[in-house]
Design an enzyme around this catalytic site. Structure first.
Site, PDB file in Angstrom:
ATOM      1  N   LYS A 132       1.045  -1.400  -0.163  1.00  0.00           N
ATOM      2  CA  LYS A 132      -0.224   0.123   0.213  1.00  0.00           C
ATOM      3  C   LYS A 132       0.862   1.268  -0.033  1.00  0.00           C
ATOM      4  O   LYS A 132       2.019   1.459   0.416  1.00  0.00           O
ATOM      5  CB  LYS A 132      -0.943  -0.230   0.885  1.00  0.00           C
TER       6      LYS A 132
ATOM      7  N   ARG B 132     -10.904   0.887  14.129  1.00  0.00           N
ATOM      8  CA  ARG B 132     -10.135   1.506  12.836  1.00  0.00           C
ATOM      9  C   ARG B 132     -11.875   0.512  12.136  1.00  0.00           C
ATOM     10  O   ARG B 132     -12.839   0.433  12.996  1.00  0.00           O
ATOM     11  CB  ARG B 132      -8.725   1.946  12.301  1.00  0.00           C
TER      12      ARG B 132
ATOM     13  N   MET C 208      11.032  25.073   1.474  1.00  0.00           N
ATOM     14  CA  MET C 208      10.319  23.900   0.629  1.00  0.00           C
ATOM     15  C   MET C 208      10.936  22.877  -0.056  1.00  0.00           C
ATOM     16  O   MET C 208      10.828  21.807  -0.914  1.00  0.00           O
ATOM     17  CB  MET C 208       9.084  24.537   0.010  1.00  0.00           C
TER      18      MET C 208
ATOM     19  N   TYR D 260      15.118  29.885   6.511  1.00  0.00           N
ATOM     20  CA  TYR D 260      14.243  31.175   7.478  1.00  0.00           C
ATOM     21  C   TYR D 260      14.446  31.525   9.203  1.00  0.00           C
ATOM     22  O   TYR D 260      14.254  30.509   9.812  1.00  0.00           O
ATOM     23  CB  TYR D 260      12.759  30.471   7.069  1.00  0.00           C
TER      24      TYR D 260
END
Length: 389
Positions: A39, A137, A319, A271
């Site tokens: 998966k 779940r 990013m 940053y």
């Protein structure tokens, strides 16, 4: 495929390591069949190549979460048994029935949609009833199990459904000795007994995930489902490292240094200037960032091997890039910065990144984005395949 051209970044996927891991896991559960769970694009490694390698190594089932993932495997020509279990109403039931998939069923609505699809297709649907034994779940609650079993039995009698499996999933198998493990096993056996008394004759009964495959032989039943361990990553630190478990990490992630430059003392980096150089130094620019799946939570902590030395992310992960303080070293632009791999050459591992980011290694490999090409090595079975037994 072998890739030698310069690249911004690559995730090298060692299929010999994957095959060796499957053999190791099969040896842990010799009386059970093995489902390789592929998966989420094989936990970020590439579903189709990894599925083929797992089958080459003796896996007899493939598992996915969504039906779309399973249908993509069929479209790629993957043979044999493929199971998918995360359904929503109106899903591609008929396509799944026609593709001979095994369909995980957690409630009456899903069983009815599967049976309707079988009628429309004019063929029998293979379904596997999931019991919620305590994870909370997906899966059918014990109070509703008798009704689900009875309706499945009726659908079998009508010829539209064959119940091929009964299954569940552990909540805490990665925590050895957790009391829920024994409680779930007891309840699973009770729910199996009820289903079998009602007339169901499943091919497979299964509850064992990766940690249970490695540590709980009493949970192996007829089939084990191995996810993260297939890719050579320990399911949890409590169980030991990959090496302790006889597993080899399959993915190595690296990027080419995009820039090396001298900066003075007191120079802010990235940053917010959360990192300021303590003295004259050199900075290396690693051209991957959170858009590529590098966790921003690892700002200031993520480890990288450059020039044979561990470096640490200097300042914030952006990013598309982050910096490392090279401490005055001057590697060439284009030299590899290895974020993680098996650790053979001193590089960090996915577990090291998980600790740095305060998460689990599953997330580290699965989140590596599509801007990072997967390059497959050792695609074909060879005599020099790793031997882990």
């Amino acid at each position: 495929m072998t890739e030698t051209a310069p690249a911004r970044a690559r995730a090298e996927i060692d299929l010999a390591a994957l095959r060796a891991n499957v053999r190791t896991l099969r040896a842990q559960a010799p009386a059970a069949a093995l489902m390789a769970v592929v998966k989420s694009d094989a936990y970020g490694h590439g579903a189709v190549p990894c599925a083929r390698a797992a089958l080459d190594a003796g896996a007899t089932w493939l598992g996915t979460a969504t039906p779309e993932e399973a249908l993509a495997l069929r479209a790629a020509g993957l043979p044999g048994r493929i199971m998918c279990w995360l359904w929503t109403p109106g899903g591609p039931w008929r396509e799944a029935v026609e593709a001979d998939l095994d369909l995980g069923i957690s409630g009456l609505w899903a069983l009815r949609e599967a049976a309707d699809a079988a009628r429309a297709a004019g063929r029998t649907a293979r379904v596997q009833l999931k019991a919620d034994t305590g994870l909370g779940r997906n899966g059918c609650q014990p109070a509703d199990w008798a009704e689900l079993v009875a309706e499945a039995r009726r659908a079998e009698a009508e010829g539209w459904v064959t119940v091929t499996g009964l299954w569940s999933h552990f909540a805490c198998a990665d925590e050895p000795g957790h009391p829920s493990i024994a409680a779930q096993l007891t309840l699973f056996r009770e729910m199996l007994a009820h289903a079998e008394t009602a007339g169901l004759r499943p091919e497979v009964r299964h509850i064992a995930n990766s940690p249970a495959t490695l540590t709980l032989p009493e949970s192996h039943f007829d089939l084990v489902r191995t996810g993260i361990a297939t890719y050579g990553i320990s399911p949890s630190p409590e169980l030991g490292t990959s090496g302790d478990l006889g597993l080899r990490p399959v993915m190595t992630l690296w990027a080419s240094l995009a820039l090396v430059k001298h900066v003075p003392a007191g120079h802010g980096v990235s940053y917010g200037h959360h990192y300021v150089t303590a003295g004259d130094t050199t900075l290396g620019l690693v051209p991957v960032g959170y858009a590529d799946g590098i966790p921003r939570h690892a700002s200031g902590t993520g480890p990288v091997l450059v020039g044979g030395k561990w470096r640490t992310v200097a300042g914030r992960v952006a990013m598309d890039q982050f910096a490392v303080d090279l401490g005055g070293d001057e590697p060439a632009v284009g030299e590899r910065a290895v974020l993680f791999g098996p650790g053979d050459h001193g590089e960090p591992t996915a577990e090291d990144w998980a600790r740095a980011a305060g998460t689990i290694a599953y997330e580290i490999v699965t989140r590596i984005g599509t801007r990072v090409p997967r390059v497959y090595v050792n695609e074909h079975v060879a005599v020099n395949d790793y031997v882990n037994e």
